[in-house]
Motif scaffolding. Structure first.
Motif, PDB file in Angstrom:
ATOM      1  N   ALA A  59      78.380  58.040  15.489  1.00 40.80           N
ATOM      2  CA  ALA A  59      77.507  58.005  16.681  1.00 40.80           C
ATOM      3  C   ALA A  59      77.603  56.831  17.289  1.00 40.80           C
ATOM      4  O   ALA A  59      77.680  55.750  16.584  1.00 40.80           O
ATOM      5  CB  ALA A  59      76.136  58.776  16.465  1.00 40.80           C
ATOM      6  N   ASN A  60      77.143  56.720  18.467  1.00 46.21           N
ATOM      7  CA  ASN A  60      76.987  55.430  19.140  1.00 46.21           C
ATOM      8  C   ASN A  60      75.347  55.605  19.517  1.00 46.21           C
ATOM      9  O   ASN A  60      74.790  56.653  19.471  1.00 46.21           O
ATOM     10  CB  ASN A  60      77.648  55.304  20.406  1.00 46.21           C
ATOM     11  CG  ASN A  60      79.012  55.017  20.244  1.00 46.21           C
ATOM     12  OD1 ASN A  60      79.367  54.366  19.205  1.00 46.21           O
ATOM     13  ND2 ASN A  60      79.776  55.852  21.148  1.00 46.21           N
ATOM     14  N   LEU A  61      74.741  54.429  19.763  1.00 41.97           N
ATOM     15  CA  LEU A  61      73.274  54.304  19.917  1.00 41.97           C
ATOM     16  C   LEU A  61      73.015  53.558  21.180  1.00 41.97           C
ATOM     17  O   LEU A  61      73.562  52.453  21.359  1.00 41.97           O
ATOM     18  CB  LEU A  61      72.374  53.645  18.642  1.00 41.97           C
ATOM     19  CG  LEU A  61      71.011  53.359  18.878  1.00 41.97           C
ATOM     20  CD1 LEU A  61      70.334  54.691  18.907  1.00 41.97           C
ATOM     21  CD2 LEU A  61      70.415  52.512  17.751  1.00 41.97           C
ATOM     22  N   LEU A  62      72.247  53.941  22.111  1.00 42.45           N
ATOM     23  CA  LEU A  62      71.882  53.381  23.239  1.00 42.45           C
ATOM     24  C   LEU A  62      70.254  53.501  23.349  1.00 42.45           C
ATOM     25  O   LEU A  62      69.792  54.530  23.159  1.00 42.45           O
ATOM     26  CB  LEU A  62      72.097  54.185  24.598  1.00 42.45           C
ATOM     27  CG  LEU A  62      72.006  53.523  25.892  1.00 42.45           C
ATOM     28  CD1 LEU A  62      72.607  52.290  26.005  1.00 42.45           C
ATOM     29  CD2 LEU A  62      72.204  54.494  27.137  1.00 42.45           C
ATOM     30  N   ALA A  63      69.833  52.187  23.626  1.00 42.40           N
ATOM     31  CA  ALA A  63      68.167  52.206  23.447  1.00 42.40           C
ATOM     32  C   ALA A  63      67.754  51.321  25.096  1.00 42.40           C
ATOM     33  O   ALA A  63      68.539  50.508  25.288  1.00 42.40           O
ATOM     34  CB  ALA A  63      67.706  51.395  22.219  1.00 42.40           C
ATOM     35  N   ARG A  64      66.909  51.867  25.556  1.00 40.11           N
ATOM     36  CA  ARG A  64      66.422  51.183  27.023  1.00 40.11           C
ATOM     37  C   ARG A  64      64.930  50.920  26.788  1.00 40.11           C
ATOM     38  O   ARG A  64      64.253  51.837  26.261  1.00 40.11           O
ATOM     39  CB  ARG A  64      66.630  52.319  27.971  1.00 40.11           C
ATOM     40  CG  ARG A  64      68.149  52.392  28.182  1.00 40.11           C
ATOM     41  CD  ARG A  64      68.190  53.373  29.398  1.00 40.11           C
ATOM     42  NE  ARG A  64      67.508  54.670  29.282  1.00 40.11           N
ATOM     43  CZ  ARG A  64      67.957  55.967  28.626  1.00 40.11           C
ATOM     44  NH1 ARG A  64      69.116  55.837  28.038  1.00 40.11           N
ATOM     45  NH2 ARG A  64      67.249  56.849  28.809  1.00 40.11           N
ATOM     46  N   LEU A  65      64.496  49.628  27.387  1.00 38.03           N
ATOM     47  CA  LEU A  65      63.139  49.516  27.507  1.00 38.03           C
ATOM     48  C   LEU A  65      63.022  49.063  29.123  1.00 38.03           C
ATOM     49  O   LEU A  65      63.772  48.194  29.559  1.00 38.03           O
ATOM     50  CB  LEU A  65      62.681  48.205  26.634  1.00 38.03           C
ATOM     51  CG  LEU A  65      61.393  47.907  26.669  1.00 38.03           C
ATOM     52  CD1 LEU A  65      60.529  49.095  25.849  1.00 38.03           C
ATOM     53  CD2 LEU A  65      61.353  46.517  25.668  1.00 38.03           C
ATOM     54  N   ASP A  71      61.925  45.712  38.000  1.00 37.16           N
ATOM     55  CA  ASP A  71      62.551  44.611  38.397  1.00 37.16           C
ATOM     56  C   ASP A  71      63.318  44.004  37.114  1.00 37.16           C
ATOM     57  O   ASP A  71      64.276  43.004  37.335  1.00 37.16           O
ATOM     58  CB  ASP A  71      61.664  43.403  38.826  1.00 37.16           C
ATOM     59  CG  ASP A  71      61.174  43.891  40.176  1.00 37.16           C
ATOM     60  OD1 ASP A  71      61.867  44.472  40.865  1.00 37.16           O
ATOM     61  OD2 ASP A  71      60.042  43.403  40.575  1.00 37.16           O
ATOM     62  N   GLY A  72      63.231  44.355  35.787  1.00 36.88           N
ATOM     63  CA  GLY A  72      63.862  43.923  34.714  1.00 36.88           C
ATOM     64  C   GLY A  72      63.710  44.825  33.639  1.00 36.88           C
ATOM     65  O   GLY A  72      62.546  45.306  33.257  1.00 36.88           O
ATOM     66  N   GLY A  73      64.832  45.370  33.070  1.00 33.20           N
ATOM     67  CA  GLY A  73      64.763  46.095  31.905  1.00 33.20           C
ATOM     68  C   GLY A  73      65.718  45.675  30.871  1.00 33.20           C
ATOM     69  O   GLY A  73      66.540  44.492  31.144  1.00 33.20           O
ATOM     70  N   LEU A  74      65.763  46.432  29.596  1.00 28.16           N
ATOM     71  CA  LEU A  74      66.422  45.896  28.588  1.00 28.16           C
ATOM     72  C   LEU A  74      67.267  47.078  28.148  1.00 28.16           C
ATOM     73  O   LEU A  74      66.621  48.078  27.824  1.00 28.16           O
ATOM     74  CB  LEU A  74      65.679  45.289  27.547  1.00 28.16           C
ATOM     75  CG  LEU A  74      66.470  44.822  26.253  1.00 28.16           C
ATOM     76  CD1 LEU A  74      67.403  43.590  26.611  1.00 28.16           C
ATOM     77  CD2 LEU A  74      65.487  44.395  25.247  1.00 28.16           C
ATOM     78  N   VAL A  75      68.659  47.075  28.261  1.00 27.40           N
ATOM     79  CA  VAL A  75      69.401  47.947  27.496  1.00 27.40           C
ATOM     80  C   VAL A  75      70.146  47.215  26.284  1.00 27.40           C
ATOM     81  O   VAL A  75      70.800  46.178  26.198  1.00 27.40           O
ATOM     82  CB  VAL A  75      70.465  48.625  28.404  1.00 27.40           C
ATOM     83  CG1 VAL A  75      71.490  49.582  27.593  1.00 27.40           C
ATOM     84  CG2 VAL A  75      69.824  48.914  29.671  1.00 27.40           C
ATOM     85  N   LEU A  76      70.152  47.961  25.013  1.00 26.76           N
ATOM     86  CA  LEU A  76      70.623  47.584  23.705  1.00 26.76           C
ATOM     87  C   LEU A  76      71.917  48.584  23.681  1.00 26.76           C
ATOM     88  O   LEU A  76      71.528  49.796  23.483  1.00 26.76           O
ATOM     89  CB  LEU A  76      69.798  47.725  22.638  1.00 26.76           C
ATOM     90  CG  LEU A  76      68.812  46.569  22.690  1.00 26.76           C
ATOM     91  CD1 LEU A  76      67.991  46.666  21.797  1.00 26.76           C
ATOM     92  CD2 LEU A  76      69.177  45.147  23.056  1.00 26.76           C
ATOM     93  N   ALA A  77      73.028  48.235  23.523  1.00 25.94           N
ATOM     94  CA  ALA A  77      74.137  49.048  23.233  1.00 25.94           C
ATOM     95  C   ALA A  77      75.039  48.184  22.466  1.00 25.94           C
ATOM     96  O   ALA A  77      75.324  47.116  22.768  1.00 25.94           O
ATOM     97  CB  ALA A  77      74.825  49.587  24.666  1.00 25.94           C
ATOM     98  N   GLY A  78      75.625  48.830  21.410  1.00 27.22           N
ATOM     99  CA  GLY A  78      76.643  47.986  20.636  1.00 27.22           C
ATOM    100  C   GLY A  78      77.405  48.970  19.707  1.00 27.22           C
ATOM    101  O   GLY A  78      77.279  50.175  19.755  1.00 27.22           O
ATOM    102  N   CYS A  79      78.545  48.242  19.128  1.00 31.76           N
ATOM    103  CA  CYS A  79      79.292  48.963  18.021  1.00 31.76           C
ATOM    104  C   CYS A  79      78.910  48.751  16.642  1.00 31.76           C
ATOM    105  O   CYS A  79      78.495  47.468  16.382  1.00 31.76           O
ATOM    106  CB  CYS A  79      80.743  48.493  18.388  1.00 31.76           C
ATOM    107  SG  CYS A  79      81.780  49.342  17.117  1.00 31.76           S
ATOM    108  N   LEU A  80      78.403  49.649  15.874  1.00 31.63           N
ATOM    109  CA  LEU A  80      77.941  49.726  14.570  1.00 31.63           C
ATOM    110  C   LEU A  80      79.152  50.066  13.742  1.00 31.63           C
ATOM    111  O   LEU A  80      79.433  51.331  13.052  1.00 31.63           O
ATOM    112  CB  LEU A  80      76.791  50.664  14.597  1.00 31.63           C
ATOM    113  CG  LEU A  80      75.679  50.369  15.201  1.00 31.63           C
ATOM    114  CD1 LEU A  80      74.631  51.630  14.958  1.00 31.63           C
ATOM    115  CD2 LEU A  80      75.008  49.115  14.869  1.00 31.63           C
TER     116      LEU A  80
END
Length: 88
Positions: A59-65, A71-80
């Protein structure tokens, strides 16, 4: 309140969680235990988490804050991927 372990505990748990990706089927392992471990820590830290199945073992994982309308957010996406190392 954030309920995540300290850095050393997190690192130890990540290293101890089997997740080797390999083109040799007998050595290939699921990454789902690592995905769920990270997803739980990220949820506990306030992230919106989405687990996107690739197949029954990966699976892939997507995390959003924050959000796209902030005006500013954070997205963490990556290959594990953890690769097996072979010596000749």
């Amino acid at each position: 309140m954030i309920n995540t372990p300290d850095f050393n505990t997190m690192l130890s748990q990540l290293i101890a969680t089997p997740s080797v990706s390999c083109i040799t089927p007998d050595l290939d392992q699921s990454n789902l235990p690592v995905i769920h471990l990270l997803a739980n820590w990220l949820r506990d830290s306030g992230f919106a988490v989405e687990i996107m199945p690739v197949n029954d073992r990966k699976a892939n994982l997507l995390a959003r804050l924050g959000s796209a309308t902030d005006d500013g957010g954070l997205v963490l996406a990556g290959c594990l991927i953890s690769y097996a190392m072979f010596r000749s």
